[in-house]
Write an enzyme that holds these catalytic residues in place. Structure first.
Site, PDB file in Angstrom:
ATOM      1  N   LYS A   1      67.976  24.951   8.387  1.00 49.77           N
ATOM      2  CA  LYS A   1      67.614  25.902   7.499  1.00 49.77           C
ATOM      3  C   LYS A   1      67.570  27.406   8.037  1.00 49.77           C
ATOM      4  O   LYS A   1      66.965  27.619   9.146  1.00 49.77           O
ATOM      5  CB  LYS A   1      66.058  25.346   7.300  1.00 49.77           C
ATOM      6  CG  LYS A   1      65.302  26.142   5.846  1.00 49.77           C
ATOM      7  CD  LYS A   1      63.803  25.595   5.995  1.00 49.77           C
ATOM      8  CE  LYS A   1      63.914  24.268   5.625  1.00 49.77           C
ATOM      9  NZ  LYS A   1      62.285  24.001   5.152  1.00 49.77           N
TER      10      LYS A   1
ATOM     11  N   ASP B   1      50.851  20.413   2.915  1.00 52.89           N
ATOM     12  CA  ASP B   1      51.635  20.680   1.987  1.00 52.89           C
ATOM     13  C   ASP B   1      52.556  19.416   1.717  1.00 52.89           C
ATOM     14  O   ASP B   1      53.626  19.458   1.464  1.00 52.89           O
ATOM     15  CB  ASP B   1      52.558  21.873   2.199  1.00 52.89           C
ATOM     16  CG  ASP B   1      53.145  22.419   1.204  1.00 52.89           C
ATOM     17  OD1 ASP B   1      52.741  22.087   0.138  1.00 52.89           O
ATOM     18  OD2 ASP B   1      54.206  22.953   1.301  1.00 52.89           O
TER      19      ASP B   1
ATOM     20  N   CYS C   1      31.322  24.703  23.221  1.00 52.28           N
ATOM     21  CA  CYS C   1      30.178  24.508  24.052  1.00 52.28           C
ATOM     22  C   CYS C   1      29.036  25.543  24.045  1.00 52.28           C
ATOM     23  O   CYS C   1      28.305  25.369  24.970  1.00 52.28           O
ATOM     24  CB  CYS C   1      30.983  24.295  25.347  1.00 52.28           C
ATOM     25  SG  CYS C   1      31.958  26.110  25.758  1.00 52.28           S
TER      26      CYS C   1
ATOM     27  N   CYS D   1      34.556  25.297  29.274  1.00 49.45           N
ATOM     28  CA  CYS D   1      34.099  23.781  29.319  1.00 49.45           C
ATOM     29  C   CYS D   1      35.017  23.038  29.666  1.00 49.45           C
ATOM     30  O   CYS D   1      34.628  21.700  30.150  1.00 49.45           O
ATOM     31  CB  CYS D   1      33.696  23.459  27.761  1.00 49.45           C
ATOM     32  SG  CYS D   1      34.807  23.635  26.398  1.00 49.45           S
TER      33      CYS D   1
ATOM     34  N   VAL E   1      69.314  25.717   3.067  1.00 49.91           N
ATOM     35  CA  VAL E   1      69.268  24.675   3.854  1.00 49.91           C
ATOM     36  C   VAL E   1      70.736  24.092   3.689  1.00 49.91           C
ATOM     37  O   VAL E   1      71.124  23.953   2.483  1.00 49.91           O
ATOM     38  CB  VAL E   1      68.413  23.534   3.380  1.00 49.91           C
ATOM     39  CG1 VAL E   1      68.662  22.333   4.461  1.00 49.91           C
ATOM     40  CG2 VAL E   1      66.819  23.994   3.372  1.00 49.91           C
TER      41      VAL E   1
ATOM     42  N   LEU F   1      72.845  22.482   1.036  1.00 53.13           N
ATOM     43  CA  LEU F   1      72.163  21.354   0.376  1.00 53.13           C
ATOM     44  C   LEU F   1      70.937  21.686  -0.594  1.00 53.13           C
ATOM     45  O   LEU F   1      70.475  21.018  -1.401  1.00 53.13           O
ATOM     46  CB  LEU F   1      71.167  20.463   1.546  1.00 53.13           C
ATOM     47  CG  LEU F   1      72.159  20.160   2.785  1.00 53.13           C
ATOM     48  CD1 LEU F   1      71.639  19.691   3.758  1.00 53.13           C
ATOM     49  CD2 LEU F   1      72.912  18.868   2.051  1.00 53.13           C
TER      50      LEU F   1
HETATM   51  P1  ADP Z   1      61.167  23.540   0.048  1.00 52.49           P
HETATM   52  O1  ADP Z   1      60.793  24.953   0.406  1.00 52.49           O
HETATM   53  O2  ADP Z   1      61.097  23.300  -1.351  1.00 52.49           O
HETATM   54  O3  ADP Z   1      60.301  22.561   0.605  1.00 52.49           O
HETATM   55  P2  ADP Z   1      63.372  23.291   1.602  1.00 52.49           P
HETATM   56  O4  ADP Z   1      63.421  24.663   2.333  1.00 52.49           O
HETATM   57  O5  ADP Z   1      62.753  22.553   2.805  1.00 52.49           O
HETATM   58  O6  ADP Z   1      62.626  23.407   0.328  1.00 52.49           O
HETATM   59  O7  ADP Z   1      64.567  22.471   1.212  1.00 52.49           O
HETATM   60  C1  ADP Z   1      65.370  22.558   0.006  1.00 52.49           C
HETATM   61  C2  ADP Z   1      66.066  21.646  -0.504  1.00 52.49           C
HETATM   62  O8  ADP Z   1      67.018  21.445   0.373  1.00 52.49           O
HETATM   63  C3  ADP Z   1      65.492  20.459  -0.424  1.00 52.49           C
HETATM   64  O9  ADP Z   1      64.807  20.373  -1.849  1.00 52.49           O
HETATM   65  C4  ADP Z   1      66.364  19.282  -0.258  1.00 52.49           C
HETATM   66  O10 ADP Z   1      67.094  18.954  -1.364  1.00 52.49           O
HETATM   67  C5  ADP Z   1      67.484  19.922   0.652  1.00 52.49           C
HETATM   68  N1  ADP Z   1      66.923  19.624   2.243  1.00 52.49           N
HETATM   69  C6  ADP Z   1      65.870  20.472   3.083  1.00 52.49           C
HETATM   70  N2  ADP Z   1      65.957  19.878   3.949  1.00 52.49           N
HETATM   71  C7  ADP Z   1      67.025  18.673   3.999  1.00 52.49           C
HETATM   72  C8  ADP Z   1      67.419  17.728   4.929  1.00 52.49           C
HETATM   73  N3  ADP Z   1      66.742  17.635   6.447  1.00 52.49           N
HETATM   74  N4  ADP Z   1      68.332  16.786   4.841  1.00 52.49           N
HETATM   75  C9  ADP Z   1      68.922  17.036   3.390  1.00 52.49           C
HETATM   76  N5  ADP Z   1      68.604  17.569   2.424  1.00 52.49           N
HETATM   77  C10 ADP Z   1      67.677  18.649   2.848  1.00 52.49           C
END
Ligand code: ADP
Length: 664
Positions: free
Chosen positions: A405, A496, A143, A133, A391, A383
Site C-alpha cells: 500500500k 473500523d 495513580c 507508579c 494497493v 489490487l
Molecule cells: P480501504 O481504505 O477501503 O480499507 P484499502 O486501501 O485497505 O482500502 O484497500 C483497497 C482495496 O485494495 C481493497 O478493497 C482490496 O480490494 C484491495 N486490497 C487491500 N489490501 C489487500 C491485500 N492485503 N490483499 C489483497 N487485496 C487487498
C-alpha cells in the site's frame, strides 16, 4: 464552531508511540488551539501542513508532567500532557508561564466534557513503564487523583528507586522480566510444521518434520532455536509445535481450528474415499473425527460422518471412537483406525491437511525486522485503492507475494503510524491480515502486508450471491470473530472493522437526499479480506487513528462509518472492544444479506436518530433465528451488556455444530 485560534505557539511534541527517548522523537510543531480542536502543524514549508489534530471533546485530561530527573532530551523543559481517548500526547513549552497558559486554557475548554479522568499519571510513560507508579501497562489506571480545576503544583511524589546509566541519566528499576515458561525441559524440543527458508543470516532454516531445541523465546512470535548440527538462529514460533505426547498439533491429520462446516467443505473438496480430519470439537478439550465416504453402505452418494472421540471414566484416561477398541492416546487410536474401519463407515485412509496448507504468515520477515528495503520489492498489478492510497500486488525478494500500500502524501500521520506499526506487526494470528513491515525511508511510504487473493469480503459476498449456504456465511463470521478475539485479548481496538472508506461524491452530497443507486456507494466489509483458501481475515486494525481526514475520523464527517457505530461512539466518540462488537454485529448482518448496505433507505443523520431511539437492523432472510439473536446481542444499547468476542466465538461455534440452530 469557530475555528478562530484561541492560542497559537511553536512548541515541541514528543512522538506519541515512541518507546525510546531519542532526540529524533521530538518535533517542533506549530500548536493551534481553537474552540473545537488542538491541532499541530509542520511549519517548515511555506505553507503549513497539518500533522495532527485532537478534538477537544475527546480530551480526558490535560495537566503538567513532572519531569523528574529531566529524562527528555528536549530543548524545551516544561512538559504538559493531553490524554485523549487512550493516547497521551506530550508537549514541551519553552517557559513555565507558557505551559500554564496552555494547560489552563485547554482545561477551560474541556470543562464540560463527558469523560474526564478521575486519576492520571503525573509522570511520563517511558521505555515501557509509567515512571510515577512503575506500572507496565500503557492503559493502566492513573495513580494520582485528577482535579480538572485544581492547582497544577501537587504534593511531591514518593521517590522512585532509580539507577544511573553511563550517561548519568536516571532510569527506574523495573521488575525483572517474568519468564512464563514452566521450566519443563522436555517442552523445549519442537517439531517443524512447515519449511522455513529464513530470510536473514541470523535466521535458522526449518525443515518440515525436523526437530529443534528452543534456546530462547524472544517474544510470542519469534524463538531462537538450535538444530541437530548445533547451528542457532531465529525461527517463527507458529512454524513449530512442542514435541510431547498428547500434543496433536504435530500430526498432519489434526486441524485445531476447523469447525464442522469447514471440515465438510474441505472433505468434499478433496472428494477421496476415507478422507478425514481430526479437529477440536465445539466443547474445548474434546475432539471429533470428520470422515468422508463416497458410498454409504454400498449405495451411491457421498456422506460425511462426525465421530466424537470419547474418553473412559477413571484414570488414566483412555480413548475410543467406536465400540470396544480403547487406546491410551488419541494418536494410537487414529493409527489403529487408519488400518481398521472397526465400526466406522470407512477406515481413515487419507488425512486432509491443515485448513490452509501453505505455511502461515510470520510476524514480519524476520525477528525485529520491520523496515523493508524497497529494492527487495517488485510491483505487479493494482489490487484496489482506498482512503489512504493505492494497493498493489508485489513480490518480496521474488519469493513472497505481498500487498503493497503506497500512502498518499498527507493522508496519514505517518511518523506516529510507523512507530505503531512495530506494535501491530507483533499482532500475529491466522485470522488477522499480517503486517510484514514498512518502507519508511522514502516518499510515499509503503505498508507491506499479507496478500489476500480474493480481495475484500464485501465484493466476495456480492460476487457469490445465492451460492453461499447459511453455514458458510456463519463460518465467515466465525473467522472474523476469531481475529477480533485476538485483538480484544491484546486490548487492541479496531475502530473500523467495517469501514466506509470509498464514498463517492454523490454519496457525500446525498446525506440529506439519499440516492439509492448502489454504484454510488462502495462500502462495508472492506476491512475483511479473503484468501485463496477462503479464509477471511481482519485487516487495517487500528489504522483509523492515523488517517488524516476529518470527514473520516470525526463522527459528523461524511465518511465516518455511522452505520457501523454504536450510540456511545456517535455521541461521545467512546471507542472500546465493545464498540467493535457492535460493528461486528453489522458485519454479520452484511454477511447474511450477501453484501447489502445496512439501513439502505436511510442517510447517516437518520441512522443516528434511529439507532439512538432503539431501532435496529431487521433479520436478513438468510439468517436463522439463532444467528439473528447473536447479532442483536451485539447491538445492546449499553456496551457492558454486549458479549465479548470470546463469548461470541463460543456462541457461533455452538450454532455451527447444531443443525437445528442453522435451520431457518
Ligand atoms: P480501504 O481504505 O477501503 O480499507 P484499502 O486501501 O485497505 O482500502 O484497500 C483497497 C482495496 O485494495 C481493497 O478493497 C482490496 O480490494 C484491495 N486490497 C487491500 N489490501 C489487500 C491485500 N492485503 N490483499 C489483497 N487485496 C487487498
Amino acid at each position: 464552531m469557530s475555528a478562530e485560534p484561541l492560542l497559537e505557539e511553536t512548541l515541541i511534541k514528543r512522538s506519541q508511540q515512541k518507546r525510546r527517548t531519542s532526540p529524533l522523537n521530538y518535533k517542533e510543531r506549530l500548536f493551534v488551539l481553537t474552540k473545537s480542536s488542538l491541532s499541530y502543524y509542520d511549519g517548515r514549508a511555506e505553507k503549513k501542513f497539518r500533522r495532527g489534530s485532537i478534538q477537544l471533546s475527546c480530551i480526558r485530561c490535560v495537566e503538567v508532567v513532572k519531569d523528574v530527573g529531566g529524562i527528555n532530551p528536549c530543548q524545551y523543559k516544561y512538559p504538559f500532557q493531553v490524554v485523549h481517548e487512550s493516547n497521551t500526547l506530550y508537549v514541551f513549552t519553552p517557559s513555565q508561564d507558557s505551559r500554564s497558559v496552555w494547560v489552563q486554557r485547554i482545561k477551560e475548554e474541556i470543562r464540560d466534557n463527558r469523560e474526564i479522568l478521575t486519576k492520571f499519571h503525573p509522570q511520563f510513560w517511558c521505555e515501557g513503564a509509567w515512571l510515577c507508579c512503575r506500572q507496565e501497562e500503557k492503559q493502566a489506571p492513573g495513580c494520582e487523583e485528577y482535579n480538572l480545576f485544581g492547582d497544577a503544583s501537587r504534593k511531591p511524589l514518593p521517590p522512585i528507586p532509580a539507577e544511573e546509566d553511563k550517561d548519568g541519566r536516571r532510569w527506574p528499576i523495573l521488575p525483572p522480566e517474568v519468564d512464563d515458561e514452566d521450566g519443563d525441559a522436555t517442552d523445549d524440543v519442537v517439531v517443524a510444521l512447515y519449511d522455513f527458508p529464513g530470510s536473514e543470516s541470523h535466521d535458522l532454516q526449518l525443515v518440515q518434520g525436523g526437530e529443534y531445541i528452543i534456546v530462547e523465546r524472544c517474544d510470542v512470535n519469534w524463538y531462537k532455536a538450535r538444530n541437530q548440527h548445533g547451528e542457532e538462529g531465529y525461527i517463527p514460533s507458529n512454524y513449530v509445535t512442542e514435541k510431547k505426547s498428547g500434543n496433536l498439533a504435530q500430526f498432519a491429520w489434526y486441524s485445531k481450528h476447523v469447525n464442522r462446516n469447514k471440515a465438510e467443505e474441505l472433505l468434499r473438496k478433496e472428494d477421496k474415499e476415507g478422507a478425514f480430519i481430526v479437529r477440536e470439537s465445539s466443547t474445548q478439550g474434546t475432539y471429533t473425527v470428520s470422515l468422508y465416504t463416497k458410498s454409504v453402505g454400498g449405495k451411491g452418494g457421498a456422506a460425511i460422518k462426525h465421530y466424537r472421540i470419547r474418553e473412559t471414566r477413571g484414570s488414566p484416561k483412555q480413548f475410543y471412537l467406536a465400540g470396544k477398541h480403547v487406546f491410551d492416546s488419541i494418536a494410537e487410536l487414529i493409527t489403529y483406525h487408519q488400518h481398521n474401519a472397526a465400526g466406522l463407515v470407512a477406515r481413515l485412509r487419507y488425512p486432509v491437511g491443515k485448513q490452509d496448507k501453505s505455511a502461515p504468515s510470520t510476524a514480519g520477515f524476520s525477528y525485529e525486522k520491520w523496515e523493508i528495503n524497497p529494492s527487495d520489492l517488485t510491483f505487479m498489478k493494482e489490487l484496489g485503492s482506498g482512503q489512504v492510497g493505492v494497493v498493489r500486488l508485489g513480490m518480496w525478494r521474488a519469493q513472497h507475494k505481498v500487498a503493497i500500500k503506497a500512502i498518499k502524501h498527507g493522508a496519514m500521520y505517518e511518523e506516529d503510524f510507523i512507530e505503531e506499526a512495530k506494535v501491530m506487526m507483533k499482532l500475529s494470528h491466522p485470522k488477522l491480515v499480517q503486517l510484514y513491515g514498512v518502507c519508511s525511508q522514502q516518499q510515499p511510504i509503503y505498508i507491506i502486508t499479507e496478500f489476500m487473493e480474493h480481495g475484500c469480503l464485501l465484493d466476495f459476498l456480492r460476487r457469490r450471491r445465492g451460492s453461499i449456504s447459511p453455514a458458510s456465511l456463519l463460518s465467515i463470521c466465525l473467522d472474523v470473530c476469531e481475529g477480533m478475539r485476538h485483538l480484544e485479548s491484546n486490548s487492541f481496538i479496531h475502530r473500523d472493522l467495517v469501514s466506509s472508506h470509498t464514498v463517492s461524491y454523490n454519496f457525500c452530497k446525498s446525506l440529506t437526499v439519499f440516492s439509492k443507486s448502489p454504484s454510488f456507494v462502495v462500502q462495508g466489509a472492506r476491512n475483511c479480506l479473503v484468501n485463496d483458501s477462503l479464509v477471511v481475515k481482519v485487516s487495517d486494525f487500528g489504522m483509523a487513528r492515523y488517517v488524516l481526514d476529518d470527514q473520516y475520523t470525526s463522527s459528523s464527517g461524511s465518511k465516518f462509518p455511522v452505520k457501523w457505530s454504536p450510540p456511545e461512539v456517535l455521541n461521545f466518540c467512546r471507542h472500546s472492544s465493545k464498540s467493535d462488537v457492535w460493528s461486528y454485529g453489522v458485519l454479520m448482518w452484511e454477511a447474511f444479506t450477501e453484501g447489502r448496505m445496512p439501513f439502505e433507505q436511510n442517510n447517516n443523520r437518520e441512522v443516528v436518530t434511529l439507532v439512538t431511539t432503539g431501532h435496529r437492523l431487521s433479520r436478513p432472510k438468510l439468517a436463522p433465528a439463532a444467528v439473528y439473536d447473536i447479532m442483536q446481542l451485539c447491538w445492546q444499547e449499553r456496551p457492558e451488556d454486549r458479549p465479548s468476542f470470546s463469548q461470541l466465538c463460543l456462541m457461533i461455534c455452538d450454532a455451527l455444530e447444531s443443525d437445528a440452530a442453522l435451520a431457518n
